[in-house]
Design an enzyme around this catalytic site. Structure first.
Site, PDB file in Angstrom:
ATOM      1  CD  GLN A 167      79.764   1.381 -23.024  1.00  0.00           C
ATOM      2  OE1 GLN A 167      79.548   1.572 -21.839  1.00  0.00           O
ATOM      3  NE2 GLN A 167      78.813   1.505 -23.942  1.00  0.00           N
ATOM      4  CG  HIS A 180      78.319   6.053 -21.766  1.00  0.00           C
ATOM      5  ND1 HIS A 180      77.022   6.500 -21.713  1.00  0.00           N
ATOM      6  CD2 HIS A 180      78.259   4.841 -22.362  1.00  0.00           C
ATOM      7  CE1 HIS A 180      76.220   5.607 -22.248  1.00  0.00           C
ATOM      8  NE2 HIS A 180      76.949   4.583 -22.656  1.00  0.00           N
ATOM      9  CD  GLU A 203      77.712  -0.966 -17.492  1.00  0.00           C
ATOM     10  OE1 GLU A 203      76.572  -0.476 -17.472  1.00  0.00           O
ATOM     11  OE2 GLU A 203      78.735  -0.284 -17.721  1.00  0.00           O
ATOM     12  CG  HIS A 204      78.462  -2.933 -21.389  1.00  0.00           C
ATOM     13  ND1 HIS A 204      78.693  -1.718 -20.770  1.00  0.00           N
ATOM     14  CD2 HIS A 204      77.138  -3.003 -21.627  1.00  0.00           C
ATOM     15  CE1 HIS A 204      77.543  -1.069 -20.648  1.00  0.00           C
ATOM     16  NE2 HIS A 204      76.582  -1.830 -21.148  1.00  0.00           N
ATOM     17  CG  ASP A 262      74.404   0.810 -24.705  1.00  0.00           C
ATOM     18  OD1 ASP A 262      74.289   0.148 -23.655  1.00  0.00           O
ATOM     19  OD2 ASP A 262      75.403   1.504 -24.964  1.00  0.00           O
ATOM     20  CG  HIS A 287      58.566 -21.099  17.134  1.00  0.00           C
ATOM     21  ND1 HIS A 287      58.723 -19.976  17.900  1.00  0.00           N
ATOM     22  CD2 HIS A 287      58.806 -20.722  15.846  1.00  0.00           C
ATOM     23  CE1 HIS A 287      59.052 -18.959  17.110  1.00  0.00           C
ATOM     24  NE2 HIS A 287      59.105 -19.388  15.862  1.00  0.00           N
TER      25      HIS A 287
END
Length: 427
Positions: A255, A258, A322-323, A356, A415
């Site tokens: 990670q 990235h 996230e992960h 991934d 109504h």
């Protein structure tokens, strides 16, 4: 990685802060580009593509010949790998189809719900330092399964005005209807407003840098939906002495590479494991082609020693990764107790990179703590639910008075009248 030992809970918020700029730091730039694209359309798109990507294009639409040439340059081995990943992703997302909901709530009152595909979707595929053709699979496959009529892909070109061969190959394999050479803020603006070359869409999908994330959020102000705020990638690993230190280090580095604004965190009840992982990071990082990027990301990252699994879980839920990788002797405790995470990976032999690429789950996930409220992309992301109802004469008699009383209590006489006039005819 900096090691923090038994931090007080009062310090967690500061300790777990992401290394990202605030929205205020970049929203001025995003707003200016949006306004320019809104006013000047393709003229602005061309300008920013040349400015940010260094590409001067005569046309920003990818044609059939370019796709065929790109496909011919992909090795058979890679095509086979992409096909296997596609098959797994497709299988998992097709399994998410569910039956329409139908119920008779009262005699004569039938209600049901049906899913309809979003007709026009845009998918953003980052390129930059790494052309993420895997993201094409993650977004185009569920769009195709859902039945979206228009799937417009935007990705930044290189200086030669080209999009990576792998992105083009994956796009045609998964039913993308149009591919545009445009990236960054200007791509999101183009999909939001529509230009001569970029179709306007109803919903925008895909990860990106902080500028793309803020651009997507701004798009919602103009009536375009987004999948989620998905910014720089992040990973949190919880591990103890039952974990393999070299595996944990490899996941953290996967990670970290990235981008420099990625963040990885190790939480553990074992100082021994933290030390072993730190040593392995030093060994493995040296051999990475993206050493500079990974090394800078590691500087933003932390190893955190805590006393108990309960403290670890509370911290992880506050962070909302996230992960989330779980490698402990008590995996079930974490799996059953996790409330805020984009995707969870369990055990020594479940690397985050499996999700991934090829296990089948979607890798487009909420970052920056948004997993507390957002899901990752799934089949339902490409559909919307429409409710239907059909009421018979007897059904209206059964619920009519209830409607009248409630409408009158709210002061909405029209109504009430819409029911009363019908009930009178039924007497």
């Amino acid at each position: 990685m900096k090691t923090i030992i038994n931090p007080e809970q009062s310090t967690w918020s500061e300790l777990l802060k992401r290394p990202t700029q605030t929205v205020k730091d970049i929203e001025v730039t995003v707003t200016q580009i949006f306004e320019d694209v809104k006013r000047n359309g393709d003229k602005a798109i061309v300008k920013y593509t040349q400015l940010f990507d260094g590409a001067k294009l005569t046309s920003n639409t990818v044609n059939t010949k370019e796709i065929e040439e790109a496909s011919s340059k992909i090795s058979t081995k890679l095509k086979e790998a992409i096909q296997q990943a596609k098959d797994n992703i497709q299988a998992f997302h097709e399994a998410q189809k569910n039956d329409n909901v139908y119920i008779q709530t009262t005699e004569g009152v039938s209600c049901w719900q049906e899913k309809r595909a979003i007709q026009k979707v845009g998918i953003y595929i980052p390129a930059g330092t790494a052309p993420l053709f895997s993201t094409v699979l993650m977004l185009a496959i569920p769009a195709q399964i859902a039945g979206c009529k228009e799937v417009v892909l935007c990705s930044p070109p290189n200086k030669e005005g080209e999009i990576a061969n792998e992105i083009l190959y994956a796009a045609q394999l998964c039913g993308v209807t149009k591919i545009i050479k445009v990236g960054g803020i200007q791509a999101i603006a183009g999909l939001t407003f529509g230009t001569k070359s970029i179709p306007q869409v109803y919903k925008i999908f895909g990860p990106g840098n902080q500028f793309v994330t803020v651009a997507k959020q701004l798009a919602t102000k103009y009536g375009v939906a987004i999948d989620m705020p998905a910014g720089p990638s992040e990973l949190l690993v919880v591990a103890d002495d039952t974990a393999n230190a070299s595996y944990v280090a490899s996941d953290l580095l996967s990670q970290a590479e990235h981008g420099i604004d990625s963040q990885v965190i190790l939480v553990s009840t074992s100082q021994k494991l933290i030390n072993a992982v730190s040593e392995q990071i030093e060994v493995q990082i040296k051999d990475l082609p993206r050493f500079q990027i990974a090394n800078q990301a590691i500087q933003n990252s932390k190893s955190i020693l805590v006393k108990t699994d309960k403290i670890a879980l509370d911290m992880i839920n506050q962070y909302g990764p996230e992960h989330f990788i779980v490698c402990t002797k008590n995996n079930d405790f974490y799996v059953n107790g996790i409330e805020n995470a984009g995707s969870v990976f369990i055990g020594n032999y479940t690397p985050e990179s499996a999700g991934d690429y090829a296990s089948g789950t979607n890798h487009t996930l909420p970052t920056n703590g948004f997993s507390k409220a957002y899901s990752g992309v799934n089949l339902d992301s490409f559909t919307k639910a429409i409710t239907f109802q059909n009421i018979t004469k007897q059904g209206l008699k059964n619920i009519g008075e209830t409607i009248e009383l409630m409408a009158e209590a709210e002061g909405l006489q029209a109504h009430k009248n819409a029911v009363t006039i019908r009930l009178k005819d039924l007497k």
